[in-house]
Design a protein around this motif. Structure first.
Motif, mmCIF file in Angstrom:
data_model
loop_
_atom_site.group_PDB
_atom_site.id
_atom_site.type_symbol
_atom_site.label_atom_id
_atom_site.label_comp_id
_atom_site.label_asym_id
_atom_site.label_seq_id
_atom_site.Cartn_x
_atom_site.Cartn_y
_atom_site.Cartn_z
ATOM 1 N N TRP A 95 0.842 -1.195 0.000
ATOM 2 C CA TRP A 95 0.000 0.000 0.000
ATOM 3 C C TRP A 95 0.876 1.244 0.000
ATOM 4 C CZ3 TRP A 95 -5.332 0.140 -0.182
ATOM 5 C CH2 TRP A 95 -6.005 -1.073 0.043
ATOM 6 N N TYR A 96 0.437 2.253 -0.743
ATOM 7 C CA TYR A 96 1.140 3.523 -0.834
ATOM 8 C C TYR A 96 0.145 4.657 -0.667
ATOM 9 C CZ TYR A 96 4.862 0.788 -3.066
ATOM 10 O OH TYR A 96 5.837 -0.144 -3.343
ATOM 11 N N GLN A 97 0.626 5.763 -0.109
ATOM 12 C CA GLN A 97 -0.171 6.986 -0.022
ATOM 13 C C GLN A 97 0.427 8.010 -0.979
ATOM 14 O OE1 GLN A 97 0.475 10.005 3.068
ATOM 15 N NE2 GLN A 97 -1.611 9.630 3.775
ATOM 16 N N GLN A 98 -0.406 8.617 -1.804
ATOM 17 C CA GLN A 98 0.078 9.640 -2.732
ATOM 18 C C GLN A 98 -0.599 10.965 -2.443
ATOM 19 O OE1 GLN A 98 -0.557 8.855 -6.929
ATOM 20 N NE2 GLN A 98 0.746 10.545 -7.572
ATOM 21 N N GLN B 18 3.772 15.328 -0.446
ATOM 22 C CA GLN B 18 4.743 14.293 -0.059
ATOM 23 C C GLN B 18 5.029 13.282 -1.161
ATOM 24 O OE1 GLN B 18 6.414 14.394 2.850
ATOM 25 N NE2 GLN B 18 5.331 16.323 3.150
ATOM 26 N N GLY B 19 4.257 13.323 -2.229
ATOM 27 C CA GLY B 19 4.459 12.342 -3.289
ATOM 28 C C GLY B 19 3.948 10.975 -2.872
ATOM 29 N N LEU B 20 4.619 9.948 -3.364
ATOM 30 C CA LEU B 20 4.222 8.567 -3.083
ATOM 31 C C LEU B 20 5.032 8.033 -1.910
ATOM 32 C CD1 LEU B 20 4.002 7.080 -6.610
ATOM 33 C CD2 LEU B 20 2.564 6.274 -4.768
ATOM 34 N N GLN B 21 4.330 7.593 -0.884
ATOM 35 C CA GLN B 21 5.039 7.053 0.276
ATOM 36 C C GLN B 21 4.534 5.662 0.602
ATOM 37 O OE1 GLN B 21 4.298 10.678 2.869
ATOM 38 N NE2 GLN B 21 6.468 10.361 3.235
ATOM 39 N N ASP C 291 -4.955 13.265 5.886
ATOM 40 C CA ASP C 291 -5.038 11.903 5.338
ATOM 41 C C ASP C 291 -5.681 11.891 3.962
ATOM 42 O OD1 ASP C 291 -5.923 10.629 8.640
ATOM 43 O OD2 ASP C 291 -3.947 10.952 7.720
ATOM 44 N N SER C 292 -6.179 13.043 3.523
ATOM 45 C CA SER C 292 -6.735 13.136 2.170
ATOM 46 C C SER C 292 -5.641 12.810 1.173
ATOM 47 C CB SER C 292 -7.263 14.548 1.901
ATOM 48 O OG SER C 292 -8.362 14.844 2.722
ATOM 49 N N ALA C 293 -5.878 11.821 0.354
ATOM 50 C CA ALA C 293 -4.828 11.336 -0.537
ATOM 51 C C ALA C 293 -5.408 10.310 -1.495
ATOM 52 C CB ALA C 293 -3.690 10.685 0.264
ATOM 53 N N LEU C 294 -4.572 9.925 -2.446
ATOM 54 C CA LEU C 294 -4.859 8.773 -3.291
ATOM 55 C C LEU C 294 -4.115 7.592 -2.674
ATOM 56 C CD1 LEU C 294 -6.100 7.730 -6.010
ATOM 57 C CD2 LEU C 294 -3.860 8.185 -7.036
ATOM 58 N N TYR C 295 -4.832 6.542 -2.356
ATOM 59 C CA TYR C 295 -4.208 5.363 -1.756
ATOM 60 C C TYR C 295 -4.105 4.285 -2.830
ATOM 61 C CZ TYR C 295 -4.577 7.684 2.685
ATOM 62 O OH TYR C 295 -4.417 8.598 3.707
ATOM 63 N N LEU C 296 -2.884 3.918 -3.110
ATOM 64 C CA LEU C 296 -2.607 2.946 -4.157
ATOM 65 C C LEU C 296 -2.206 1.617 -3.555
ATOM 66 C CD1 LEU C 296 -0.494 5.255 -6.480
ATOM 67 C CD2 LEU C 296 -2.706 4.289 -7.056
ATOM 68 N N GLY D 37 -6.256 2.989 -7.553
ATOM 69 C CA GLY D 37 -6.265 3.805 -6.343
ATOM 70 C C GLY D 37 -7.659 4.114 -5.831
ATOM 71 N N THR D 38 -7.693 4.473 -4.558
ATOM 72 C CA THR D 38 -8.901 4.998 -3.917
ATOM 73 C C THR D 38 -8.595 6.422 -3.509
ATOM 74 O OG1 THR D 38 -9.661 2.878 -3.029
ATOM 75 C CG2 THR D 38 -10.411 4.875 -1.895
ATOM 76 N N ARG D 39 -9.410 7.355 -3.990
ATOM 77 C CA ARG D 39 -9.189 8.755 -3.624
ATOM 78 C C ARG D 39 -10.038 9.069 -2.400
ATOM 79 N NH1 ARG D 39 -6.384 12.624 -5.552
ATOM 80 N NH2 ARG D 39 -5.974 11.625 -7.553
ATOM 81 N N LEU D 40 -9.374 9.398 -1.315
ATOM 82 C CA LEU D 40 -10.038 9.699 -0.043
ATOM 83 C C LEU D 40 -9.971 11.193 0.216
ATOM 84 C CD1 LEU D 40 -11.235 8.923 2.766
ATOM 85 C CD2 LEU D 40 -8.867 8.647 3.559
#
Lengths: 114, 116
Positions: free
Chosen positions: B34-37, B41-44, B85-90, B110-113
């Motif tokens: 799982w990654y947070q974009q 911060q970019g992709l983490q 925490d708003s982000a695209l979660y990949l 991805g899921t956009r939250l």
């Protein structure tokens, strides 16, 4: 620690070459990758290079790696409007857990104008 | 072969709530990452699961957790949501064979939250 830097934006005309640059800090990286992300989509692996290589060519894509300077570049020849996307470079590093992780740059938005 | 699927694709929550995101890997893939974009911060990297066990973890607070089921499907949970925490979660899956590199990962859309 690991850090991957990229320029944020590049604009080119259709038919020109595009060069996207990336620098990284971890000298123990094993592989370096280039990913493409189009709007509303996940990441698509474009190409990669093993850390002991200095160049890799794959059709319109050329990857150059300067390990001494920790500099990676992606050249796209004959850039098309369909190449407009965000491009991420990433390094793979083996962690203390024994498993590798990817560290990404923040991405370069490539805009190709007709 | 179907690709990596993530549900839901879009989600709106308010601060303090919790959220669960789901990822179905490519058939036969046993590892899910799982990654947070985010723009800043970019992709983490968040975490990686293999055979129902977390085998790698990024630098995120304990509010972020995950799990993997016996069919390799994975969920991630964020409790006490914050605006940041708003982000695209990949999510990305890979076969996870010996000596494999992260280049074998396939990413979902991805899921956009959005946290309000």
């Amino acid at each position: 620690g690991e850090d991957v830097e990229q320029s944020l934006f590049l604009s080119v005309r259709e038919g020109d070459s595009s060069v996207i640059n990336c620098t990284y800090t971890d000298s123990s990286s094993t592989y370096l990758y280039w990913y493409k992300q189009e709007p509303g989509a996940g990441l698509q692996l474009l190409t990669y290079i093993f850390s002991n290589m200095d160049m890799k060519q794959d059709q319109r894509l050329t990857v150059l790696l300067n390990k001494k300077d920790k500099h990676l570049s992606l050249r796209i020849a004959d850039t098309q409007t369909g190449d407009s996307a965000i491009y991420f470079c990433a390094e793979e590093v083996l962690g203390n857990s024994g498993y590798s992780t990817l560290t990404f740059g923040k991405g370069t938005m490539l805009l190709v104008s007709p | 072969k179907a690709g990596v699927t993530q549900t839901p694709r879009y989600l709106i929550k308010t601060r303090g709530q919790q959220v669960t995101l789901s990822c179905s890997p490519i058939s036969g893939h046993r590892s899910v990452s799982w990654y947070q974009q985010t723009p800043g911060q970019g992709l983490q990297f968040l975490f990686e699961y293999f055979s129902e066990t977390q085998r790698n973890k990024g630098n995120f607070p304990g509010r972020f957790s995950g799990r993997q089921f016996s069919n390799s499907r994975s969920e991630m949970n964020v409790s006490t949501l914050e605006l940041g925490d708003s982000a695209l979660y990949l999510c990305a899956s890979s076969p996870s064979f010996a000596g494999e590199t992260k280049g074998t990962q396939y990413f979902g859309p991805g899921t956009r939250l959005l946290v309000l």
